[in-house]
Design an enzyme around this catalytic site. Structure first.
Site, short mmCIF file in Angstrom:
data_model
loop_
_atom_site.label_atom_id
_atom_site.label_comp_id
_atom_site.label_asym_id
_atom_site.label_seq_id
_atom_site.Cartn_x
_atom_site.Cartn_y
_atom_site.Cartn_z
N GLU A 231 -5.72 -50.27 8.19
CA GLU A 231 -6.42 -49.68 7.04
C GLU A 231 -6.01 -48.34 6.79
OE1 GLU A 231 -9.80 -50.30 10.40
OE2 GLU A 231 -7.61 -51.11 9.80
N ASN A 232 -5.23 -47.56 7.51
CA ASN A 232 -4.71 -46.44 7.12
C ASN A 232 -3.69 -46.37 6.13
OD1 ASN A 232 -3.17 -47.71 9.36
ND2 ASN A 232 -2.05 -45.67 9.69
#
EC number: 2.8.3.5
Length: 509
Positions: A335-336
């Site tokens: 998700e980064n």
């Protein structure tokens, strides 16, 4: 005739065109101190980075040195005790933090629980979208993330405790308005804007166009767009034209000030590298706890299907990628801002600008792509991720999940879990069957604040596998040596037993 060292101005039908130039841009500041010196008390700062990756470390230090106070700081994380935003917490210059995950900062947790710091926790995807919306002039938007939770929809989560040690809550979060669309409930989230944004990029040109490097992009682009004044700390400044137009990640229209950092520590939170294969690990007997975890992870790996896009939570879920079955190819989404996550690097080949959501150093694979946190959660929110595997503290009989906070004692933040559980992807929770004190973790109703409501599709423990079918648990696998009655004695929630009950499956090694 104009000097050759100045921009040549061509006027054509009231449009100004600039040719190449070697003149200094008025966006470039001599140092970080000059760039931040006018930030007043009470300002709202948007600070880029994910963990310690891609943080504007020189700008943060310069803000500390100004002594400015009563700041509201919006950032995905709060740094660590002695680096990143941790230095502003230590100097007590921050009045309120708006963050997603703060589990690495003991100072943050202590100040919050003692009533010395206001904290507005928000799901990571909501934070990214609130910033993106703020930069796009959108005042609010509806999202399914956080529906049915005290943190978002219901409100009442502590923002500030009393500072007298009583544990009394002085400020609580407000409930969100809701709306039904196609029979599904959504919460209204307001956008975020700021007075100043402090961001980190790899390269800038004199016009303010920015390029980021690897996963150091993360929250920096949406932060850059949502502030009145954006200050970019960079490693290199080049002349206009040296960055090709189609290589620009953030256009210069969003950037007001540029500073070249004198040096960069680029501290790594979790340096993780490949272990050398010596054969000793295979010969060494595993302790009981390690054996339990491996059993869970080897069962979880059977959830992978060929061609899947998968997101794996921090801890045990990440380990499942070590046991992908032969012939199965998946792509891991972090998700980064990384799709196509590779293995841990070899020692000496690690890169501080390339990490996963657990802040571990990783690599890319052929065909990988890197993007901002806002784009990452658009993938998640849009239902483009097929499978999510998460850890859990508690799961209820109807599939509610709690995995992010123990009120009054442990404050980590929801991170991206609330977004992942509301995205429509298949959600598998892996955890030990009982607490370290032997109490059930599969309950009739969760007693901890929820991460997601009726969101879990399957539960995998070291003892059993349950499916959630129409809001009820069905036991489908049991480990050898345990009976159904044994499982009942360790499970508070009621469940039915599948007609095709199997032994606990394990991926072949």
């Amino acid at each position: 005739m104009l000097s050759r060292n100045l921009k040549t101005l061509v006027k054509n039908k009231n449009i100004l065109y600039f040719t190449t130039s070697t003149s200094k841009s008025n966006k470039i500041y001599e140092n970080a101190k000059e760039a931040v010196k006018d930030i007043p008390n009470g300002s709202k700062l948007l600070v880029g980075g994910f963990g310690l990756c891609g943080i504007p470390e020189n700008l943060i230090s310069a803000v500390r040195d100004t002594g400015v106070k009563d700041l509201t700081v919006v950032s995905n994380n709060a740094g660590v005790d002695d680096f990143g935003l941790g230095v502003l917490l230590k100097s007590r210059q921050i009045k309120r933090m708006i963050s997603s995950y703060v589990g690495e900062n003991a100072t943050f947790e202590s100040q919050y629980l003692k009533g010395e710091l206001e904290v507005e926790l928000t799901p990571q995807g909501n934070l990214a979208e609130r910033l993106r919306a703020g930069g796009a002039g959108i005042p609010a938007f509806y999202t399914s993330t956080g529906v049915g939770t005290v943190l978002v929809e219901e409100g009442g989560f502590p923002i500030k405790y009393a500072n007298d040690g009583s544990g009394k809550v002085e400020i609580k979060s407000e409930p969100r308005p809701t709306q039904l669309y196609n029979g599904r409930k959504y919460c209204l989230e307001e956008s975020i804007t700021g007075d100043y944004a402090l961001i980190k990029a790899w390269k800038a040109d004199t016009r303010g166009n920015l390029v980021f490097r690897n996963t150091a992009r993360n929250f920096n682009p949406p932060m850059a767009t949502a502030a009145k004044i954006t200050i970019a700390e960079v490693e290199e400044i080049v002349d206009a034209g040296e960055i090709k137009p189609d290589e620009v990640h953030v256009p210069g229209i969003y950037i007001q000030r540029i500073v070249k950092g004198p040096s960069f520590e680029k501290r790594i939170e979790r340096l993780t590298v490949q272990k050398e294969k010596t054969g000793e690990a295979a010969a060494k007997p595993k302790d009981e706890a390690a054996a339990k975890r491996e059993r869970i992870v080897r069962r979880a790996a059977l959830e992978f299907e060929d061609g899947m896009y998968c997101n794996l939570g921090i801890g045990m879920p990440t380990l499942a990628s070590n046991f992908i079955p032969k012939g199965i190819r998946i792509e891991l989404q972090s998700e980064n801002g990384l799709l196509g996550m590779g293995p841990f690097p070899k020692m000496g080949e690690h890169d501080a600008d390339l990490i996963n959501a657990g802040k571990e150093t990783v690599t890319t694979i052929p065909g990988s792509s890197i993007f901002s946190s806002a784009d990452s959660f658009a993938m998640i929110r849009g239902g483009h991720v097929d499978l999510t595997i998460l850890g859990g503290m508690q799961v209820s009989g109807n599939g509610d999940l709690a995995n992010w906070v123990i009120p009054g004692s442990m404050v980590k933040g929801p991170g991206g879990a609330m977004d992942l559980t509301s995205s429509g992807s298949r959600v598998v929770v892996i955890m030990e069957h009982t607490t370290k004190h032997g109490k059930p973790k599969i309950l009739k109703n969760c007693t901890l604040p929820l991460t997601g409501k009726s969101c879990v599709n399957r539960i995998i423990t070291e003892l059993a596998v349950f499916d959630v079918v129409n809001g009820k648990l069905e036991l489908i696998e049991v480990v050898d040596g345990q009976t159904v009655d044994d499982i009942k004695s360790k499970t508070e929630a009621e469940f039915t037993v599948s007609k095709n009950l199997k032994p606990l499956q394990q991926v072949e090694i």
